[in-house]
Design an enzyme around this catalytic site. Sequence first.
Site, short mmCIF file in Angstrom:
data_model
loop_
_atom_site.label_atom_id
_atom_site.label_comp_id
_atom_site.label_asym_id
_atom_site.label_seq_id
_atom_site.Cartn_x
_atom_site.Cartn_y
_atom_site.Cartn_z
N GLY A 45 -14.46 -25.27 -98.38
CA GLY A 45 -15.47 -26.19 -97.83
C GLY A 45 -16.40 -26.71 -98.90
O GLY A 45 -16.76 -27.90 -98.93
N CYS A 46 -16.78 -25.84 -99.82
CA CYS A 46 -17.71 -26.23 -100.89
C CYS A 46 -17.04 -27.19 -101.86
O CYS A 46 -17.67 -28.12 -102.36
CB CYS A 46 -18.23 -25.00 -101.61
SG CYS A 46 -19.11 -23.87 -100.50
#
EC number: 1.11.1.24
Length: 153
Positions: A45-46
Amino acid sequence: MSTLKEGDKAPAFSAKDQNGNTITLDQFKGKKVVLYFYPKDDTPGCTAEACDFRDNYQGLQAKGIEVLGVSVDDEKSHQKFITKHNLPFTLLADTDKNIVEAYGVWGEKNMYGKKYMGTNRATFVIDEEGNIAHIIKKVDTKNSTAQVLELLK
């Protein structure tokens, strides 16, 4: 989550970037700043979020917007993340958790039934005078830039 509200003065900060330079919020007076908080370098996600900002960085810069990413990872971790994904913006190493706590994004998280403390993903848009213009608590990691630009219309 954060007790900060839109219209509040953005908490001042000073932290080391990926190269060990001290970065302060005051350095960006006169510019809009996208201050985005993310849990960990090089996680799915990052990475999606960072790459979305990377892919739209020139357009943001053209609008006078600076992007700063913040996590509690150290400078070395940030350097690897930047190199691996060719990120053109600054990542702040908030290893002492001063920034995540000032912005109210450090808190209890829950993964697979295990509770732990960590950074809650959030994006703060700070105006040219250093006030919080917008807070995005439900971040769409693949469309972070679009979320920001929608608010700045």
